[in-house]
Design an enzyme around this catalytic site. Structure first.
Site, mmCIF file in Angstrom:
data_model
loop_
_atom_site.group_PDB
_atom_site.id
_atom_site.type_symbol
_atom_site.label_atom_id
_atom_site.label_comp_id
_atom_site.label_asym_id
_atom_site.label_seq_id
_atom_site.Cartn_x
_atom_site.Cartn_y
_atom_site.Cartn_z
ATOM 1 N N CYS A 18 14.081 10.441 6.630
ATOM 2 C CA CYS A 18 14.287 9.886 8.033
ATOM 3 C C CYS A 18 15.690 9.972 8.693
ATOM 4 O O CYS A 18 15.614 9.971 9.882
ATOM 5 C CB CYS A 18 13.676 8.330 7.953
ATOM 6 N N GLU A 52 9.754 0.870 10.606
ATOM 7 C CA GLU A 52 10.961 2.062 10.328
ATOM 8 C C GLU A 52 10.184 3.381 10.432
ATOM 9 O O GLU A 52 9.418 3.678 9.474
ATOM 10 C CB GLU A 52 11.408 1.864 8.703
ATOM 11 N N LYS A 111 0.852 -1.166 0.051
ATOM 12 C CA LYS A 111 -0.074 0.123 -0.145
ATOM 13 C C LYS A 111 1.059 1.150 0.097
ATOM 14 O O LYS A 111 1.531 1.559 1.036
ATOM 15 C CB LYS A 111 -0.987 -0.063 1.190
ATOM 16 N N GLU A 137 10.867 15.866 14.976
ATOM 17 C CA GLU A 137 11.060 15.381 13.681
ATOM 18 C C GLU A 137 10.237 16.705 12.824
ATOM 19 O O GLU A 137 8.955 16.501 12.922
ATOM 20 C CB GLU A 137 10.692 13.961 13.191
HETATM 21 P P1 NAD Z 1 2.721 8.481 7.875
HETATM 22 O O1 NAD Z 1 2.704 7.557 9.197
HETATM 23 O O2 NAD Z 1 1.347 9.096 7.801
HETATM 24 O O3 NAD Z 1 2.195 7.419 6.674
HETATM 25 C C1 NAD Z 1 3.069 6.192 6.213
HETATM 26 C C2 NAD Z 1 1.942 5.182 5.572
HETATM 27 O O4 NAD Z 1 1.123 4.634 6.580
HETATM 28 C C3 NAD Z 1 1.075 5.657 4.459
HETATM 29 O O5 NAD Z 1 1.004 4.844 3.404
HETATM 30 C C4 NAD Z 1 0.124 6.049 5.244
HETATM 31 O O6 NAD Z 1 -1.496 5.990 4.282
HETATM 32 C C5 NAD Z 1 -0.277 4.613 6.284
HETATM 33 N N1 NAD Z 1 -1.089 4.994 7.229
HETATM 34 C C6 NAD Z 1 -1.384 5.844 7.856
HETATM 35 N N2 NAD Z 1 -2.272 5.907 8.877
HETATM 36 C C7 NAD Z 1 -2.542 4.350 8.852
HETATM 37 C C8 NAD Z 1 -3.107 3.570 9.696
HETATM 38 N N3 NAD Z 1 -4.020 3.913 10.862
HETATM 39 N N4 NAD Z 1 -3.062 2.219 9.469
HETATM 40 C C9 NAD Z 1 -2.241 1.743 8.549
HETATM 41 N N5 NAD Z 1 -1.999 2.587 7.675
HETATM 42 C C10 NAD Z 1 -1.585 3.935 7.992
HETATM 43 O O7 NAD Z 1 4.180 8.960 7.566
HETATM 44 P P2 NAD Z 1 4.276 9.821 6.148
HETATM 45 O O8 NAD Z 1 4.055 10.955 6.587
HETATM 46 O O9 NAD Z 1 3.821 9.046 4.830
HETATM 47 O O10 NAD Z 1 6.063 9.510 6.100
HETATM 48 C C11 NAD Z 1 6.699 10.243 6.791
HETATM 49 C C12 NAD Z 1 7.397 9.662 8.059
HETATM 50 O O11 NAD Z 1 8.092 8.487 7.613
HETATM 51 C C13 NAD Z 1 8.381 10.318 8.828
HETATM 52 O O12 NAD Z 1 8.330 10.286 10.200
HETATM 53 C C14 NAD Z 1 9.819 9.606 8.424
HETATM 54 O O13 NAD Z 1 10.808 9.802 9.424
HETATM 55 C C15 NAD Z 1 9.181 8.099 8.485
HETATM 56 N N6 NAD Z 1 10.272 7.402 7.610
HETATM 57 C C16 NAD Z 1 11.032 6.569 8.177
HETATM 58 C C17 NAD Z 1 11.850 5.812 7.336
HETATM 59 C C18 NAD Z 1 12.785 4.749 8.058
HETATM 60 O O14 NAD Z 1 13.215 3.932 7.209
HETATM 61 N N7 NAD Z 1 13.036 4.590 9.380
HETATM 62 C C19 NAD Z 1 12.021 6.047 6.202
HETATM 63 C C20 NAD Z 1 11.320 7.062 5.530
HETATM 64 C C21 NAD Z 1 10.300 7.702 6.484
#
Ligand code: NAD
Length: 451
Positions: free
Chosen positions: A261, A227, A152, A353
């Site tokens: 990240c 992650e 997804k 962050e």
């Molecule tokens: P997010 O948590 O808003 O969304 C990530 C994914 O989760 C999206 O596909 C979203 O649709 C889905 N999602 C949201 N709510 C959900 C729920 N209740 N149930 C299931 N899925 C759900 O994050 P974002 O804003 O898309 O990404 C940014 C974040 O990702 C930052 O905090 C960044 O640090 C982190 N990140 C971490 C890594 C790593 O490897 N540690 C890498 C890249 C990004």
């Protein structure tokens, strides 16, 4: 429907249907059937198909890169690297299919062996910041270990993921083995998390959502890799090559507009080198080229969305002292490269962050003070240590609580080395020599020789 916008212009790019829980349910049933055949196939055949998938991705690398520029606003240079990274991840995983070895353990009265069995259907929930590589980090090893994958993608960036699924079919991967279901997090993402037919969730995204997913997975003792976020330190000791450290600092937090990240957003500089470092950093920030991501000379593009731009802005009020670079005005989600100085070390901008092109610089007195400051967040993803003293580099590498450190550089993610977070930056590891093992269950079998 999901509306995809070009973040550099705010123009609509595409609309994509959003999956419902019923769509997820049907996809899981189809994936489970495909997985049984895939797991039973000869390892050499699975490896060959994954290598072919890598080759097809390579043939379409420029097209994928252009799509990433369009939907995510990535600079074209970065986007080309990302498409190449997907190819390499698939090739690397393909090499593991025939090396996924169990063990033979000495026992009395028989033979003891371990089998590494695929989990079944794996759900991958990806963020928008690196749509292609992060999707492939989990998908490639999961497929290689004999699983099916339902991916997804994030709401704002479904297009490259959909294209990858089509390329998988073109390469000859069995139908339904790798499915992409665009949709919203709370609906499609949640349906994957709660579905009993999904054996494991690999989630990359915010720490807030990651925690809620982990709690839901607990209900079924579902396997989970997380992650999550980061607020990583860039520690510059006075004995470092200050010119090199200052030259490398800008892109260590501005790459991908800071939507990384691993971004080194907490620049910690030893007090005795502080003035010199800032003297070098200031023009470097002011000269960063921000603009059209499709232009080869651009170093930094826009942020992903209006909502995200507003969030980044909320951390950087005009009264805060610091360095501000340039950014285009008008349509597009633009924010200038920004370095905040003279902020309290526990200010929200120093510990939370922001996920935009914003760093803070904090001075420190000595090694102990540097380590204390480096560890003063709830995160623990990455970090950098600049020093010419090898003993200090090793002491600091041991003391900083983070999963990915680099000394006198800012490199942190390679597909053949392990990656993941300490503390609230995550759970489990991806990539590296053990990438496939994370998508297997270990079964121990004892065979008696006495019967
Ligand atoms: P997010 O948590 O808003 O969304 C990530 C994914 O989760 C999206 O596909 C979203 O649709 C889905 N999602 C949201 N709510 C959900 C729920 N209740 N149930 C299931 N899925 C759900 O994050 P974002 O804003 O898309 O990404 C940014 C974040 O990702 C930052 O905090 C960044 O640090 C982190 N990140 C971490 C890594 C790593 O490897 N540690 C890498 C890249 C990004």
């Amino acid at each position: 429907m999901l509306q995809v916008l070009n973040p550099a212009t705010e123009e609509p790019v595409a609309t994509v249907p959003a999956a419902t829980p019923a769509d997820v349910d049907a996809a899981v049933t189809r994936a489970a059937a495909a997985q049984r055949g895939w797991a039973a196939a000869a390892p050499a055949d699975r490896a060959r198909l994954l290598r072919r998938f890598a080759a097809v991705v390579d043939d379409h690398a420029e097209e994928l890169a252009r799509l990433e520029v369009l939907e995510a606003g990535h600079t074209i240079g970065n986007a080309r690297w990302e498409a190449g990274n997907v190819r390499d991840l698939l090739d690397f995983a393909a090499g593991g299919v025939e090396r996924l070895n169990g063990r033979q353990i000495p026992v009395a009265g028989g033979l003891d062996i371990t089998l590494l069995e695929p989990l079944g259907v794996v759900g991958v929930i990806a963020p928008w910041n690196f749509p292609m590589p992060i999707a492939a980090w989990a998908t490639a090893p999961a497929l290689a270990a004999g699983n099916a994958v339902i991916l997804k993608p994030a709401e704002t960036t479904p297009l490259t993921a959909l294209r990858l699924a089509a390329l998988a079919l073109e390469a000859g991967l069995p139908e339904d083995l790798f499915q992409v279901l665009p949709g919203t997090g709370p609906v499609a993402g949640n349906a994957l998390v709660e579905h009993p037919g999904i054996a494991k969730i690999v989630f990359t995204g915010s720490t807030r959502v990651g925690k809620s997913i982990m709690a839901k997975c607990a209900d079924q003792v579902k396997r989970v890799t997380l992650e999550l976020g980061g607020k990583s330190p860039n520690i510059v000791f006075a004995d470092a090559d200050i010119e090199a450290a200052a030259a490398a600092a800008p892109m260590s937090f501005l790459d991908n507009s800071g939507q990384d990240c691993c971004a080194r957003t907490r620049i910690l500089v030893q007090r005795s080198a502080y003035d010199r470092f800032m003297e070098l950093l200031t023009p470097a920030i002011e000269e960063i080229v921000v603009g059209d991501p499709a232009d080869e000379r651009t170093q930094m593009g826009p942020l992903i969305s209006r909502a995200h731009l507003d969030r980044v802005r909320s951390y950087v009020t005009d009264d805060l002292p610091g360095i501000r670079g340039k950014a285009p005005e008008g349509s597009g989600f633009w924010f200038p490269p920004t370095v905040l100085t003279d902020v309290p070390e526990d200010a929200p901008c120093a510990v939370e962050e922001i996920f935009g092109p914003v760093a803070v610089v904090l001075p420190f007195d000595d090694e102990a003070d540097a380590i204390r400051l480096a560890n003063a967040t709830e995160y623990g993803l990455s970090g950098s240590i600049w020093t010419r003293d090898v003993g200090r580099a090793l002491r600091a590498s041991r003391a900083v609580k983070a999963g990915n450190l680099s000394v006198n550089s800012h490199s942190s993610v390679r597909y053949w080395t392990p990656f993941g977070g300490y503390q609230q930056s995550g759970l489990g590891r991806e990539l590296g020599p053990d990438a496939l093992t994370a998508f297997t269950e270990t079964k121990n079998v004892f065979i008696s020789t006495e019967a």
